[in-house]
Design a protein around this motif. Sequence first.
Motif, PDB file in Angstrom:
ATOM      1  N   ASP A  44     -54.971 -59.993  12.438  1.00 46.14           N
ATOM      2  CA  ASP A  44     -53.272 -60.608  13.650  1.00 46.14           C
ATOM      3  C   ASP A  44     -51.993 -60.137  12.413  1.00 46.14           C
ATOM      4  O   ASP A  44     -50.968 -60.337  13.136  1.00 46.14           O
ATOM      5  CB  ASP A  44     -53.700 -61.866  13.521  1.00 46.14           C
ATOM      6  CG  ASP A  44     -54.897 -61.936  14.448  1.00 46.14           C
ATOM      7  OD1 ASP A  44     -54.631 -61.383  15.486  1.00 46.14           O
ATOM      8  OD2 ASP A  44     -55.872 -62.874  13.587  1.00 46.14           O
ATOM      9  N   THR A  50     -48.122 -63.027  -1.098  1.00 47.09           N
ATOM     10  CA  THR A  50     -46.775 -64.163  -1.814  1.00 47.09           C
ATOM     11  C   THR A  50     -46.416 -64.021  -3.892  1.00 47.09           C
ATOM     12  O   THR A  50     -47.171 -64.527  -4.180  1.00 47.09           O
ATOM     13  CB  THR A  50     -47.473 -65.972  -0.917  1.00 47.09           C
ATOM     14  OG1 THR A  50     -47.361 -66.142  -0.135  1.00 47.09           O
ATOM     15  CG2 THR A  50     -46.292 -67.034  -2.131  1.00 47.09           C
ATOM     16  N   GLY A  74     -55.705 -67.033   5.701  1.00 49.96           N
ATOM     17  CA  GLY A  74     -55.155 -64.932   5.877  1.00 49.96           C
ATOM     18  C   GLY A  74     -55.072 -65.402   3.532  1.00 49.96           C
ATOM     19  O   GLY A  74     -53.796 -65.563   3.707  1.00 49.96           O
ATOM     20  N   GLU A  95     -60.250 -65.333   4.783  1.00 47.50           N
ATOM     21  CA  GLU A  95     -60.168 -63.802   4.787  1.00 47.50           C
ATOM     22  C   GLU A  95     -60.780 -63.244   5.709  1.00 47.50           C
ATOM     23  O   GLU A  95     -62.103 -63.127   5.580  1.00 47.50           O
ATOM     24  CB  GLU A  95     -59.568 -63.128   3.721  1.00 47.50           C
ATOM     25  CG  GLU A  95     -59.262 -62.384   3.333  1.00 47.50           C
ATOM     26  CD  GLU A  95     -58.067 -61.715   4.511  1.00 47.50           C
ATOM     27  OE1 GLU A  95     -57.191 -62.166   3.815  1.00 47.50           O
ATOM     28  OE2 GLU A  95     -57.916 -60.849   4.850  1.00 47.50           O
TER      29      GLU A  95
HETATM   30  C1  LIG Z   1     -48.753 -62.232   4.385  1.00 53.19           C
HETATM   31  S1  LIG Z   1     -51.094 -61.887   4.322  1.00 53.19           S
HETATM   32  C2  LIG Z   1     -51.111 -63.340   2.901  1.00 53.19           C
HETATM   33  C3  LIG Z   1     -51.830 -63.756   1.572  1.00 53.19           C
HETATM   34  C4  LIG Z   1     -51.444 -64.767   0.847  1.00 53.19           C
HETATM   35  N1  LIG Z   1     -52.604 -66.039   1.439  1.00 53.19           N
HETATM   36  C5  LIG Z   1     -50.849 -64.827   0.248  1.00 53.19           C
HETATM   37  O1  LIG Z   1     -49.918 -65.494   0.151  1.00 53.19           O
HETATM   38  O2  LIG Z   1     -50.905 -64.255  -0.580  1.00 53.19           O
HETATM   39  C6  LIG Z   1     -52.264 -62.497   5.340  1.00 53.19           C
HETATM   40  C7  LIG Z   1     -53.380 -61.875   5.121  1.00 53.19           C
HETATM   41  O3  LIG Z   1     -53.999 -62.775   6.319  1.00 53.19           O
HETATM   42  C8  LIG Z   1     -55.282 -61.898   6.769  1.00 53.19           C
HETATM   43  N2  LIG Z   1     -55.682 -61.707   8.303  1.00 53.19           N
HETATM   44  C9  LIG Z   1     -54.735 -61.589   9.141  1.00 53.19           C
HETATM   45  N3  LIG Z   1     -55.399 -61.732   9.943  1.00 53.19           N
HETATM   46  C10 LIG Z   1     -56.192 -62.764   9.849  1.00 53.19           C
HETATM   47  C11 LIG Z   1     -57.523 -63.648  10.628  1.00 53.19           C
HETATM   48  N4  LIG Z   1     -57.886 -63.892  12.160  1.00 53.19           N
HETATM   49  N5  LIG Z   1     -58.253 -64.402   9.877  1.00 53.19           N
HETATM   50  C12 LIG Z   1     -58.354 -63.765   8.642  1.00 53.19           C
HETATM   51  N6  LIG Z   1     -56.998 -63.293   7.903  1.00 53.19           N
HETATM   52  C13 LIG Z   1     -56.506 -62.349   8.500  1.00 53.19           C
HETATM   53  C14 LIG Z   1     -54.683 -60.296   6.113  1.00 53.19           C
HETATM   54  O4  LIG Z   1     -56.055 -59.799   6.275  1.00 53.19           O
HETATM   55  C15 LIG Z   1     -54.009 -60.176   5.017  1.00 53.19           C
HETATM   56  O5  LIG Z   1     -54.929 -60.626   3.551  1.00 53.19           O
END
Ligand SMILES: C[S@@+](CC[C@H](N)C(=O)[O-])C[C@H]1O[C@@H](n2cnc3c(N)ncnc32)[C@H](O)[C@@H]1O
Length: 281
Positions: A44, A50, A74, A95
């Motif tokens: 999504d 971060t 995520g 994730e």
């Molecule tokens: C912007 S990154 C943030 C990663 C981590 N939380 C950080 O702050 O470093 C968003 C993450 O959400 C994951 N993601 C996106 N949609 C998801 C879903 N429906 N369920 C689980 N993970 C998801 C993506 O693969 C990505 O790794």
Amino acid sequence: MSRLPFAVVKPLLLLALLAAPATLLAQAAAPAPAEPQIGQQGKDVIWLPTPESVVEKMLEMAGVGPEDVVYDLGSGDGRTVIAAAHRGARAYGVEFDPALVALSERFAKTAGVADKARFIHGDIFETDFSQATVVTLYLLTTLNVRLRPTILKMRPGTRVVSHAFTMGDWDPDETGESDYRRIYMWIVPASVQGTWRLTLPGAPPADMTLTQQYQKLRGTVSLPSGAAELRDASLRGNAIRLTLAGGDGSLRELTGTVDGDRMQGTAKTGSGEVSWSAQRR
Ligand SMILES: C[S@@+](CC[C@H](N)C(=O)[O-])C[C@H]1O[C@@H](n2cnc3c(N)ncnc32)[C@H](O)[C@@H]1O
């Protein structure tokens, strides 16, 4: 035991000899599983990590410690989960990308926190994170708003910290900043909407009607001296505070705690402090 005739065994041996190098060759030629790339598409939202200083500020704002259960929804490369585990919390990452889950598990092992940092390969909209005392997010406002109804059903007092993105019309309880990034924190409020029977010493029980929008409250109390207006009424988890402004100019400042269908606390009046309580009608 009967022996197979050589005429039957020979072609099988040949096949085995031919097949073995072919398998090895195929293994050598197979492309290595792709390493996750920053900016890659996620289910999504893309993966963007971060910055570590922002992670620390988020955990500091939420006051994460050994008594906490932290869920990063995520979780990318697992950095928030690993940092929470370093603070002694039991920490989980959810994730969708299996390669990021594998990378996170490797990093957690290297960091020496594999016993406290766990990763769930799944969809944040289908995974149960109701046991969390702290939820961390770096998603998008649209995704935060989709998660909001689930978050609002969590235990009052649960802290939710988001890097960069808001929760729509749910105002944060606190905001912070690190590395030029905005950080928002919400505290899941108790649910108090409705009518309560309020008991204050020296006065007959009165009806108190509360209208709730997240942590903000409005309402009235029908006191014998007339309807009292509620001012500055708010919740922080299950801690409630409200000021009763009587038509006669009197002010009573009530603070207390909500426990399901009951509230109780202390009221400050012009002449001192008294106990108050309320029962949901
Ligand atoms: C912007 S990154 C943030 C990663 C981590 N939380 C950080 O702050 O470093 C968003 C993450 O959400 C994951 N993601 C996106 N949609 C998801 C879903 N429906 N369920 C689980 N993970 C998801 C993506 O693969 C990505 O790794």
